[in-house]
Design a protein around this motif. Structure first.
Motif, PDB file in Angstrom:
ATOM      1  N   LEU A   1      41.973  32.081  33.976  1.00 35.66           N
ATOM      2  CA  LEU A   1      41.853  32.751  35.224  1.00 35.66           C
ATOM      3  C   LEU A   1      41.739  34.023  34.988  1.00 35.66           C
ATOM      4  CD1 LEU A   1      44.248  34.511  35.789  1.00 35.66           C
ATOM      5  CD2 LEU A   1      45.614  35.253  34.152  1.00 35.66           C
ATOM      6  N   ALA A   2      40.083  34.054  34.847  1.00 36.85           N
ATOM      7  CA  ALA A   2      39.704  35.488  35.061  1.00 36.85           C
ATOM      8  C   ALA A   2      38.952  35.142  36.139  1.00 36.85           C
ATOM      9  CB  ALA A   2      38.213  35.736  34.257  1.00 36.85           C
ATOM     10  N   ALA A   3      38.709  33.686  35.934  1.00 38.43           N
ATOM     11  CA  ALA A   3      37.477  32.794  37.479  1.00 38.43           C
ATOM     12  C   ALA A   3      38.367  32.777  38.696  1.00 38.43           C
ATOM     13  CB  ALA A   3      37.713  31.168  36.743  1.00 38.43           C
ATOM     14  N   ALA A   4      39.560  32.449  38.291  1.00 37.76           N
ATOM     15  CA  ALA A   4      40.792  32.761  39.451  1.00 37.76           C
ATOM     16  C   ALA A   4      40.462  33.746  40.457  1.00 37.76           C
ATOM     17  CB  ALA A   4      41.923  32.527  39.170  1.00 37.76           C
ATOM     18  N   VAL A   5      40.388  35.355  39.099  1.00 38.90           N
ATOM     19  CA  VAL A   5      40.905  36.083  39.650  1.00 38.90           C
ATOM     20  C   VAL A   5      39.510  36.597  40.673  1.00 38.90           C
ATOM     21  CG1 VAL A   5      40.991  39.101  39.070  1.00 38.90           C
ATOM     22  CG2 VAL A   5      42.506  37.078  38.203  1.00 38.90           C
ATOM     23  N   ASN A   6      38.202  35.694  40.398  1.00 38.72           N
ATOM     24  CA  ASN A   6      36.716  36.979  40.966  1.00 38.72           C
ATOM     25  C   ASN A   6      36.676  36.120  41.823  1.00 38.72           C
ATOM     26  OD1 ASN A   6      36.635  38.285  38.536  1.00 38.72           O
ATOM     27  ND2 ASN A   6      35.517  36.524  37.260  1.00 38.72           N
ATOM     28  N   ALA A   7      37.118  34.643  41.541  1.00 34.92           N
ATOM     29  CA  ALA A   7      37.225  33.954  42.962  1.00 34.92           C
ATOM     30  C   ALA A   7      38.017  34.029  44.196  1.00 34.92           C
ATOM     31  CB  ALA A   7      37.570  32.178  42.587  1.00 34.92           C
ATOM     32  N   ALA A   8      39.545  34.579  44.064  1.00 35.19           N
ATOM     33  CA  ALA A   8      40.341  35.722  45.034  1.00 35.19           C
ATOM     34  C   ALA A   8      39.829  36.578  45.345  1.00 35.19           C
ATOM     35  CB  ALA A   8      41.396  35.810  44.291  1.00 35.19           C
ATOM     36  N   VAL A   9      38.854  37.562  44.613  1.00 36.06           N
ATOM     37  CA  VAL A   9      38.751  38.375  45.463  1.00 36.06           C
ATOM     38  C   VAL A   9      36.940  38.532  45.840  1.00 36.06           C
ATOM     39  CG1 VAL A   9      36.982  40.285  44.660  1.00 36.06           C
ATOM     40  CG2 VAL A   9      39.423  40.285  43.131  1.00 36.06           C
ATOM     41  N   THR A  10      36.295  37.603  45.956  1.00 36.76           N
ATOM     42  CA  THR A  10      35.136  37.209  46.448  1.00 36.76           C
ATOM     43  C   THR A  10      35.363  36.173  47.800  1.00 36.76           C
ATOM     44  OG1 THR A  10      33.883  36.608  44.421  1.00 36.76           O
ATOM     45  CG2 THR A  10      32.639  35.437  46.193  1.00 36.76           C
ATOM     46  N   LEU A  11      36.425  35.684  48.146  1.00 32.33           N
ATOM     47  CA  LEU A  11      37.118  34.746  49.094  1.00 32.33           C
ATOM     48  C   LEU A  11      37.703  36.235  49.760  1.00 32.33           C
ATOM     49  CD1 LEU A  11      38.211  31.789  47.889  1.00 32.33           C
ATOM     50  CD2 LEU A  11      36.036  32.240  48.743  1.00 32.33           C
ATOM     51  N   GLU A  12      37.937  36.926  49.464  1.00 34.57           N
ATOM     52  CA  GLU A  12      38.867  38.374  49.812  1.00 34.57           C
ATOM     53  C   GLU A  12      40.662  37.288  50.058  1.00 34.57           C
ATOM     54  OE1 GLU A  12      36.572  39.694  53.593  1.00 34.57           O
ATOM     55  OE2 GLU A  12      36.371  41.509  51.742  1.00 34.57           O
ATOM     56  N   LYS A  13      40.701  36.984  49.381  1.00 35.56           N
ATOM     57  CA  LYS A  13      42.009  36.083  49.773  1.00 35.56           C
ATOM     58  C   LYS A  13      42.811  36.306  48.738  1.00 35.56           C
ATOM     59  CE  LYS A  13      40.911  31.804  52.601  1.00 35.56           C
ATOM     60  NZ  LYS A  13      40.896  29.907  52.416  1.00 35.56           N
ATOM     61  N   PRO A  14      44.361  36.160  49.160  1.00 37.21           N
ATOM     62  CA  PRO A  14      45.276  36.990  48.022  1.00 37.21           C
ATOM     63  C   PRO A  14      45.475  35.914  47.079  1.00 37.21           C
ATOM     64  CG  PRO A  14      46.393  36.281  49.933  1.00 37.21           C
ATOM     65  CD  PRO A  14      45.421  36.207  50.285  1.00 37.21           C
ATOM     66  N   LEU A  15      45.371  36.346  45.507  1.00 42.08           N
ATOM     67  CA  LEU A  15      45.390  35.406  45.157  1.00 42.08           C
ATOM     68  C   LEU A  15      46.723  35.050  44.126  1.00 42.08           C
ATOM     69  CD1 LEU A  15      44.449  34.296  41.767  1.00 42.08           C
ATOM     70  CD2 LEU A  15      44.507  36.257  40.844  1.00 42.08           C
ATOM     71  N   LEU A  16      47.739  34.100  44.635  1.00 45.82           N
ATOM     72  CA  LEU A  16      48.817  33.431  44.356  1.00 45.82           C
ATOM     73  C   LEU A  16      49.152  32.883  42.874  1.00 45.82           C
ATOM     74  CD1 LEU A  16      51.961  32.736  44.715  1.00 45.82           C
ATOM     75  CD2 LEU A  16      51.131  30.903  45.723  1.00 45.82           C
ATOM     76  N   LEU A  17      49.990  33.798  41.805  1.00 48.27           N
ATOM     77  CA  LEU A  17      50.149  33.250  40.427  1.00 48.27           C
ATOM     78  C   LEU A  17      51.528  32.870  40.425  1.00 48.27           C
ATOM     79  CD1 LEU A  17      48.609  36.812  38.586  1.00 48.27           C
ATOM     80  CD2 LEU A  17      47.494  34.097  39.318  1.00 48.27           C
ATOM     81  N   LYS A  18      51.205  31.372  39.767  1.00 47.58           N
ATOM     82  CA  LYS A  18      53.108  31.290  39.491  1.00 47.58           C
ATOM     83  C   LYS A  18      52.638  30.602  37.607  1.00 47.58           C
ATOM     84  CE  LYS A  18      53.772  28.622  43.197  1.00 47.58           C
ATOM     85  NZ  LYS A  18      55.015  27.262  43.687  1.00 47.58           N
ATOM     86  N   GLY A  19      53.458  30.847  37.254  1.00 47.83           N
ATOM     87  CA  GLY A  19      53.839  30.326  35.377  1.00 47.83           C
ATOM     88  C   GLY A  19      54.892  30.647  35.234  1.00 47.83           C
ATOM     89  N   GLU A  20      55.793  30.242  33.982  1.00 42.49           N
ATOM     90  CA  GLU A  20      56.536  30.822  33.874  1.00 42.49           C
ATOM     91  C   GLU A  20      57.214  32.053  32.930  1.00 42.49           C
ATOM     92  OE1 GLU A  20      57.567  29.317  28.921  1.00 42.49           O
ATOM     93  OE2 GLU A  20      55.973  27.507  29.393  1.00 42.49           O
ATOM     94  N   PRO A  21      58.132  32.776  33.308  1.00 42.68           N
ATOM     95  CA  PRO A  21      57.883  34.077  32.838  1.00 42.68           C
ATOM     96  C   PRO A  21      57.671  34.767  32.018  1.00 42.68           C
ATOM     97  CG  PRO A  21      59.944  32.850  33.970  1.00 42.68           C
ATOM     98  CD  PRO A  21      59.329  32.373  33.670  1.00 42.68           C
TER      99      PRO A  21
END
Length: 276
Positions: free
Chosen positions: A15-35
């Motif tokens: 998850l940390a890697a996904a956050v950092n990747a989205a920030v680097t790419l300047e793209k929205p981070l779409l998160l899915k998962g159980e409530p």
């Protein structure tokens, strides 16, 4: 920027890697998962780690994409015109900026949370494509062109209630939050309850995962519900031995209202525990 776990918030390496990747790419981070897996909390923790403002746009079934840009209050303008107010001569008095507008014009790069996007109409994500791509939009009533001074960090959450359009998905960095394993859940619980007895935590987690493994449950208990249950166990002074006896003897679990939210699940758990 390198987002990671803190003393008060535990995230997986993925998850940390996904956050950092989205920030680097300047793209929205779409998160899915159980409530209850911390999708919304992530945005707050990210904002705190960056010392940034969090702008939260909570989506409902009636929410329209236009509301994220701005709303024109024609009713108030009509009323003011009937009262002879001078305000009516400046239409900008009746334009209310939405969360996207606020994030575009913020003096400091904010974190924008679009929470539970799948609750809205199926066309809602498509209606945001241009604005999220170009980080700009036009205000037709005033002729203004609103363009982001700096791209906000956009977090979008979904509980998978509806499928999202492919065109929207292409513009996002996607991450599915897997349910935490027992070791990670133990770390999360220890953050919230630093003085928790290790034996009580061990027994609580074993019972918790026993419940989640029962097939046919309408709603499996989540991380947030586990934390509520532990808080009640501590408040009611229920110790590890009581939980151990309950698990071994198949007797009624204490305070399960914090874990089970449907009567069908309560009956299912009781039936399975009697059989075992």
């Amino acid at each position: 920027m390198a987002f990671s776990s803190t003393d008060s918030y535990i995230v997986s390496d993925q998850l940390a890697a996904a956050v950092n990747a989205a920030v680097t790419l300047e793209k929205p981070l779409l998160l899915k998962g159980e409530p209850g897996t911390g999708k919304t909390r992530l945005a707050q923790e990210l904002a705190d780690s960056l010392d940034a403002d969090l702008l939260q746009w909570s989506i409902k079934s009636t929410t329209k994409a236009q509301q994220g840009l701005y709303e024109y209050d024609a009713v108030s303008r009509l009323r003011d015109s009937q009262l002879g107010s001078d305000k009516v001569h400046d239409i900008s008095n009746y334009i209310k900026p939405g969360k996207l507008w606020q994030s575009f014009t913020a003096s400091k790069r904010p974190v924008l949370l679009i929470d539970e996007i799948d609750k809205a109409d199926i066309e809602f994500p498509n209606d945001l494509l241009h604005e999220l791509d170009q980080m700009a939009f036009h205000v037709y009533e005033t002729g203004e062109h609103i363009e982001a001074q700096q791209r906000p960090i956009v977090i979008i959450t979904s509980n998978n209630e509806k499928a999202l359009p492919d065109a929207f998905l292409r513009r996002c960095f996607f991450h599915f939050i897997q349910f935490p394993d027992e070791q990670t859940l133990a770390q999360i619980a220890q953050v919230h309850f630093p003085n928790l007895q290790p034996q009580l935590l061990t027994e609580a987690l074993e019972l918790f995962f026993d419940l989640r493994q029962i097939p046919g449950m309408k709603k499996k208990p989540s991380t947030s519900e586990l934390l509520d249950w532990i808080r009640l166990l501590v408040a009611e002074d229920i110790d590890a031995e009581q939980l151990r006896q309950s698990r071994q003897q198949g007797s009624a679990l204490p305070l399960t209202g914090a874990l089970l939210k449907h009567e069908q699940d309560v009956e299912l758990v009781e039936r399975v525990r009697r059989v075992n």
